[in-house]
Design a protein around this motif. Sequence first.
Motif, short mmCIF file in Angstrom:
data_model
loop_
_atom_site.label_atom_id
_atom_site.label_comp_id
_atom_site.label_asym_id
_atom_site.label_seq_id
_atom_site.Cartn_x
_atom_site.Cartn_y
_atom_site.Cartn_z
N ASN A 1 -3.02 -4.38 12.01
CA ASN A 1 -4.15 -4.54 11.03
C ASN A 1 -4.02 -5.26 9.44
O ASN A 1 -5.08 -5.46 9.19
N THR A 2 -2.92 -5.27 9.06
CA THR A 2 -2.72 -5.97 7.61
C THR A 2 -2.30 -7.50 8.05
O THR A 2 -2.99 -8.19 7.29
N ARG B 1 0.97 -1.40 0.01
CA ARG B 1 -0.01 -0.03 -0.06
C ARG B 1 0.90 1.33 0.03
O ARG B 1 1.25 1.63 0.96
N PHE C 1 6.37 -7.97 7.27
CA PHE C 1 5.76 -6.67 7.09
C PHE C 1 6.99 -5.48 7.22
O PHE C 1 7.81 -5.76 7.79
N TRP D 1 3.55 -6.13 3.20
CA TRP D 1 3.38 -7.41 3.97
C TRP D 1 3.18 -8.42 2.90
O TRP D 1 3.00 -8.20 1.72
N VAL E 1 -0.80 -0.42 11.79
CA VAL E 1 -0.92 -0.92 10.18
C VAL E 1 -0.33 -2.35 10.26
O VAL E 1 -0.80 -3.07 9.59
N ALA F 1 -4.45 -10.94 6.48
CA ALA F 1 -3.40 -11.79 5.62
C ALA F 1 -3.32 -13.40 5.97
O ALA F 1 -3.50 -14.15 5.11
#
Length: 329
Positions: A228-229, A187, A314, A320, A225, A233
Amino acid sequence: MKPVGVIGIGRYLPDHVMTNHDIQAMGLDTSDEWIRERTGIEERRIAAVGQATSDLAYHASVQALESAGITADDLDLIIVATSTPDYFLFPSTACIVQHRLGCTRPIPAFDMSAACTGFNYALSAGAQYVASGAAKKVLVVAADLLSKFLDWTDRSTCILFGDGAGAVVLGEVDPGLGIIASDLFSRGELAEILYAKEGGSRNPISMDNPTRPLVSMEGRAVFKVAVNTVVPAVESVLAANQIAVSDVKLLVFHQANLRIIDAACERLGFTPDQVVITLPKYGNTSASSIPIALCEAVSEGRLSRGDLVVLVGFGAGFTWGVTLLRWSC
Ligand code: ACO
């Protein structure tokens, strides 16, 4: 497509140990207690003056080749995941490693830039070559030497990182073993929560701008981040492959902060015996943290052939990645 897996593994950590007390003794307004509580880090390894990323990569690669029972001339491709190449422009660190290993064949060699997710990215790229038949043996090295790119007066970043390298050899393995899934993400709108502002083509070093690239980070943003990612995943790759959390033998997280690993494991339902932790000894060694931790787990006898392993990376980008594999050594 051929089944591809790890057939050899190695790691290298520089000899010099820098403890939290050593950092405090450098005059920084910090403490061993603060660093341990907020990060889990107790000490880290720092490369010697004159040591470059390819030197770390070389030592890890020699171990990986030995463990695979092959020589450098058996390799068909070398990929080095790094954010701290030997040379800023060119050549790639992979070419330096190729020469250093004594590889006499003119095989392809290139670097991969995906910051701390670099090992997942490079593993995925290398695996495609073997799966398609374009290569038989691929050396994937992750090496970073961030100590030379830290602001040693910035207590919020310099305490986190250490230097190191990890390497694997990829090859064809028995059906049912090896890499099952490799999900990669980025991102780019989050690029500036973790970056080195100076020194690239955006802000080149010049007579007017004589600064050098230094790690700059919004720590809290990175923390949120990251959790939360990676959590969705990991959930997604397990669900897609009908694997329960309890089926996984080992979860190898990028070693950035113990609190990030704890928060993610709690949300995912992993138990401490499933998780590999090297943070206290080595800190955050960027792209190399996953293969170093994996190698330690192997040397401690925590993995057997056929065991399910999840590798979670990540880092800057923001990038990530999750790699799911059945251990094949
Ligand atoms: N020693 C003492 N105090 C410190 C230190 C330190 N080393 N560092 C920061 N502080 C202070 C701050 O100045 C701040 O003081 P203030 O309240 O007076 O302003 C206070 O501690 C709280 O600072 P925060 O940044 O809010 O502290 P936090 O609890 O978030 O911890 C940390 C900071 C450890 C950086 C945390 O945010 C973190 O680990 N984030 C993730 C970082 C990460 O994972 N980075 C790498 C990921 S990607 C990659 O690997 C490249």
